[in-house]
Design an enzyme around this catalytic site. Structure first.
Site, PDB file in Angstrom:
ATOM      1  N   THR A 176       0.859  -1.198   0.000  1.00 20.30           N
ATOM      2  CA  THR A 176       0.000   0.000   0.000  1.00 20.30           C
ATOM      3  C   THR A 176       0.885   1.235   0.000  1.00 20.30           C
ATOM      4  O   THR A 176       1.998   1.201   0.531  1.00 20.30           O
ATOM      5  CB  THR A 176      -0.852   0.125   1.281  1.00 20.30           C
ATOM      6  OG1 THR A 176       0.023   0.186   2.412  1.00 20.30           O
ATOM      7  CG2 THR A 176      -1.851  -0.983   1.413  1.00 20.30           C
ATOM      8  N   ASP A 177       0.385   2.318  -0.579  1.00 23.96           N
ATOM      9  CA  ASP A 177       1.020   3.584  -0.263  1.00 23.96           C
ATOM     10  C   ASP A 177       0.839   3.751   1.249  1.00 23.96           C
ATOM     11  O   ASP A 177      -0.013   3.087   1.870  1.00 23.96           O
ATOM     12  CB  ASP A 177       0.394   4.744  -1.051  1.00 23.96           C
ATOM     13  CG  ASP A 177       1.307   5.978  -1.048  1.00 23.96           C
ATOM     14  OD1 ASP A 177       2.224   6.036  -0.204  1.00 23.96           O
ATOM     15  OD2 ASP A 177       1.101   6.880  -1.865  1.00 23.96           O
ATOM     16  N   TRP A 178       1.610   4.651   1.835  1.00 21.58           N
ATOM     17  CA  TRP A 178       1.675   4.704   3.296  1.00 21.58           C
ATOM     18  C   TRP A 178       0.333   5.168   3.904  1.00 21.58           C
ATOM     19  O   TRP A 178       0.004   6.335   3.908  1.00 21.58           O
ATOM     20  CB  TRP A 178       2.838   5.592   3.712  1.00 21.58           C
ATOM     21  CG  TRP A 178       4.104   4.817   3.972  1.00 21.58           C
ATOM     22  CD1 TRP A 178       4.876   4.901   5.087  1.00 21.58           C
ATOM     23  CD2 TRP A 178       4.734   3.819   3.156  1.00 21.58           C
ATOM     24  NE1 TRP A 178       5.929   4.024   5.018  1.00 21.58           N
ATOM     25  CE2 TRP A 178       5.873   3.345   3.845  1.00 21.58           C
ATOM     26  CE3 TRP A 178       4.437   3.242   1.918  1.00 21.58           C
ATOM     27  CZ2 TRP A 178       6.711   2.350   3.333  1.00 21.58           C
ATOM     28  CZ3 TRP A 178       5.281   2.252   1.415  1.00 21.58           C
ATOM     29  CH2 TRP A 178       6.389   1.828   2.113  1.00 21.58           C
ATOM     30  N   GLY A 179      -0.426   4.173   4.368  1.00 24.68           N
ATOM     31  CA  GLY A 179      -1.734   4.481   4.936  1.00 24.68           C
ATOM     32  C   GLY A 179      -2.843   4.361   3.912  1.00 24.68           C
ATOM     33  O   GLY A 179      -3.932   4.880   4.110  1.00 24.68           O
ATOM     34  N   ALA A 180      -2.594   3.644   2.824  1.00 27.83           N
ATOM     35  CA  ALA A 180      -3.610   3.558   1.765  1.00 27.83           C
ATOM     36  C   ALA A 180      -4.530   2.349   1.913  1.00 27.83           C
ATOM     37  O   ALA A 180      -5.302   2.050   1.016  1.00 27.83           O
ATOM     38  CB  ALA A 180      -2.942   3.537   0.399  1.00 27.83           C
TER      39      ALA A 180
END
Ligand code: BGC
Length: 798
Positions: free
Chosen positions: A240-244
């Site tokens: 994931t993108d960071w926190g996605a």
């Protein structure tokens, strides 16, 4: 969805011996990070951790507190030119070298996966993160991205191709829904990823924060499993993108393996319960763990003990890329290059406190920095410097007067202008396409007293250039990394010949852009109404004059194109075609030319842009030297994506092969006929806009292309709030506004009460618009998650 049979899945796992021993809890635990940058280490199973760091133009390795916004410290690393500049080199070898160098830095700093490159399409010039992306054209973006990946991966270090996909704006990037019709998705927005995955073979792909057609990328089975894995054959890890992460259960089903950062393991219980109650097959978890274990193995093998990279060599490489990526946009009366002995007025604060990179997660702590003023000093140029304007873009009359006096007593004024750092950043979009008025005014005043003016333009994205007549030359250096000053002076003095070409169009004014009427109007629901007509694909067909076309860039020498040869004038669908031409350096200095190959569909059977780039080559030539350049075209070079048959198709009929120095400067043409059995897509029901491009497409027009009704976005109201809402969505509720204010004032304290601080503005924009669930994930604070749950409950009840 292809459900994996349990028995079959287990037996086909590569790391079955380890997985067999693992408890469900540990398997789920491995599928999110241990902290901000590392995966879990599990000694009991012999599982080591791997470490990740940004980013696309240098390493942002954080030894201390981690963040995804580029705020806290990172170790010194080479800041290479950002993608807007490196793409203008059109030099795949150089991109590969840059990748190799970044990998070497990763090896020294013990980073296993570098989070880059970003190959998203530059749909609109205002996107705050355009500086991190390569092009408005999928072919260029894909090829350069693939080269960069090969460079990094060739050293045994992993990459993370990002942000997959449809992430073309920064405002509301964490919750926006990119509404894109299938053909456009395939031809424009997925195409660079497809090239980069197939040719570059990255170890990981990073899913974007946003949704595509209603589904968050983290849970998007169609994009992640059907297309990425089944069609393109990707067998690495999706992170994931960071926190996605949106819905971790759906994410497992979609084939997303790794959630980053750890999110304080917020979703683990939910996943374990789902496996236990049968709503999520454990096969999905096993499949994810298996891929993560393979990634860890590969990364571990790539490590090199006591590796040291060569700082000077990397700085020199950064300089070389900056030289090749700078684009000469104007050079009246050959004012450039100038002689060292000329008296130069170097004007412009941006040249001293130089802008050389963008803000956000790609922000590098440079190993050294050569400003433009430093570059002049190093080369012993006869010059005097003055700032001309305030760094934040404010006007300062005293500075202007000082600049006027200096210009009067100099032979040439070099005026450094562009976008101050506050204007563009990850996390928010620009509000307009202009440079500060103070820069324009300064330029005009200087030009009035001495019209031997050369502009050095800095910034990560196209700007309007109504001031073009107030300068004789424009050298666009974009954001060209830590060696910006070294590169600049070499180009100005003619020790190096400019060879950069724009990988994006500079429209005359913002309103000329194909989606200016709609971009950002409703950032939560980004309707890509213009379809495939992005950048030059639009401007040309819509008959819009542009300031500087796609592929354009001047040189200190001249080139002559001749002798176009195509291997066949008639080919069968699927047959390859070789195209050759000769290019001669007809000027007096050594230089490089980027030969561009476009294909123009003359069949008139489907709606299409006038031409599309299908090949490019950069060649280096001594004065008088001539070289042959060759290209190979394949089926995809002629194909469009046929939605009905869900496949790429080549239509029977005539095509034109165009070779040129820019999208509008075509030097040679040849006709080719393709024999094919494909029938055309039935375009009859499509609105006229997609054929004529007059005015702007309406939602109704777009619905016909999209194939479905599109409901206008409605802000959630009381009773509808959930954790996917941002605090901004709840701003009219007491609970929401209180929380917003509390977070704002806490943050402001950290910036000593300075409301104009760029990092504060950035953080404020991000935190207020981030869906609460994601904010909690990024902060890694499970208490915050609980607080947000409470806020949502209260707001719904008010
Ligand atoms: C950015 C990514 C970056 C990640 C980690 C995110 O906010 O969108 O590009 O790799 O942070 O810093």
């Amino acid at each position: 969805m292809k459900l994996i049979e349990r028995g079959k899945a287990m037996s086909s796992l590569k790391n079955k011996n380890i997985i067999d021993k693992m408890s469900l809890e540990d398997k789920v635990k491995l599928c999110s990070g241990a902290d901000f940058w590392n995966t879990e280490e599990m000694d009991e199973y012999g599982i080591g951790k791997i470490s990740m760091s940004d980013g696309p133009h240098g390493l942002r390795k954080q030894d201390g507190v981690g963040d995804h916004l580029g705020i806290n410290d990172s170790v010194p690393a080479t800041c290479f030119p950002t993608a807007c500049c490196s793409s203008s080199t059109w030099n795949v070898d150089l991109l590969e070298k840059m990748g190799r160098a970044i990998a070497e830095e990763a090896l020294e700093y013990k980073v296993d996966v570098v989070l880059g490159p970003g190959v998203n399409i530059k749909r609109n010039p205002l996107c705050g993160r355009n500086f991190e992306y390569f092009s408005e054209d999928p072919y260029v973006a894909g090829k350069l991205g693939a080269a960069w990946i090969k460079g990094v991966e060739g050293q045994g270090v992993g990459t993370s191709l990002k942000h997959f996909a449809g992430n073309n704006q920064e405002n509301e990037r964490l919750s926006s829904d990119s509404i894109i019709d299938e053909r456009t998705l395939r031809e424009i927005y997925l195409a660079p990823f497809e090239i980069a995955v197939k040719e570059g073979k990255p170890k990981t792909v990073m899913c974007a924060y946003n949704k595509i057609n209603g589904t968050y990328l983290s849970d998007n089975n169609y994009i992640l499993r059907d297309i990425l894995r089944d069609e393109w054959g990707f067998d690495g890890v999706v992170v994931t993108d960071w926190g996605a992460m949106n819905d971790k259960i759906e994410a497992f089903k979609a084939g997303l393996e790794l959630e980053m950062p750890s999110s304080a393991k917020m979703f683990d219980k939910m996943v374990i319960d789902a496996v236990n109650d049968g709503s999520l097959s454990e096969d999905y978890v096993n499949e994810a763990v298996d891929r993560i274990l393979s990634l860890i193995k590969q990364c571990t093998l790539g490590r090199r003990e006591n590796f040291k990279f060569n700082r000077e060599e990397h700085h020199d490489l950064a300089k070389k890329i900056a030289i090749e990526g700078s684009v000469l946009l104007k050079n009246e009366n050959n004012i450039l290059p100038f002689n060292k002995d000329k008296k130069i007025a170097l004007i412009g604060a941006l040249g001293n406190d130089v802008r050389y990179q963008g803000a956000g997660s790609s922000h590098i702590n440079p190993s050294k920095l050569i400003s433009i003023v430093d570059g002049f000093n190093k080369s012993r140029v006869n010059f005097k410097y003055c700032p001309g304007y305030e760094m934040n873009g404010d006007e300062n009359i005293e500075y202007v007067n000082e600049a006027i006096e200096l210009a009067k007593s100099s032979d040439i004024s070099v005026v450094v202008i562009g976008l101050p750092s506050e204007y563009e950043s990850e996390g928010y979009d620009r509000q307009h396409m202009r440079i500060p008025d103070s820069h324009v005014k300064l330029l005009e005043e200087v030009y009035k007293v001495n019209n031997n003016v050369v502009v050095i333009l800095l910034g990560g994205s196209p700007v309007e250039v109504p001031w073009i007549d107030s300068t004789k030359a424009i050298l666009n250096m974009y954001l060209s990394g830590q060696a910006v000053g070294d590169a600049c002076i070499e180009l100005l003095l003619g020790n190096e010949c400019p060879s950069g070409k724009l990988a994006e169009t500079y429209p005359i004014k913002y309103e000329d852009n194909q989606c200016s009427h709609i971009y950002g109007i409703d950032p939560r629901q980004a309707e890509y109404r213009e379809g495939i007509y992005v950048g030059y694909r639009y401007y040309e067909k819509a008959n819009k004059n542009v300031r500087f076309p796609f592929g354009f860039g001047l040189s200190y020498t001249t080139f002559e194109y001749s002798n176009l040869k195509v291997s066949n004038s008639k080919i069968n669908e699927g047959e390859k075609l070789t195209v050759k031409c000769s290019v001669k350096n007809t000027g007096k200095v050594f230089g490089a030319e980027v030969v561009q190959l476009y294909v123009s569909d003359k069949t008139n059977l489907v709606y299409r842009p006038i031409k599309e780039l299908k090949g490019f080559k950069k060649i280096f030539l001594n004065p008088g030297e001539e070289k042959e350049v060759d290209f190979e075209l394949d089926e995809r070079s002629f194909a469009y994506y046929d939605v009905k048959s869900k496949d790429w198709k080549v239509l029977q009929g005539k095509y034109e092969i165009l070779l040129g120095a820019s999208s509008l400067d075509i030097k040679l043409k040849a006709d080719v006929e393709v024999i094919s059995s494909s029938e055309s897509l039935n375009d009859d029901n499509l609105p006229e806009w997609y054929f004529k491009l007059q005015g702007y497409p309406t939602r109704k027009d777009f619905e016909k292309l999209y194939g479905k009704e599109i409901k206008p976005y409605k802000l959630p109201a009381k009773g509808e709030y959930d954790l996917n809402c941002s605090l901004n969505d709840l701003r009219y509720t007491n609970a929401g506004s209180m929380m917003l204010e509390q977070m704002r004032s806490n943050m402001l304290k950290g910036f000593g009460g300075d409301e104009n601080n760029q990092e504060f503005i950035f953080l404020q924009a991000i935190t207020s618009t981030t869906p609460m669930q994601r904010l909690a994930q990024q902060s890694g604070d499970s208490e915050l998650y609980e607080t947000f749950k409470g806020i949502v409950q209260m707001a719904n009840k008010e």
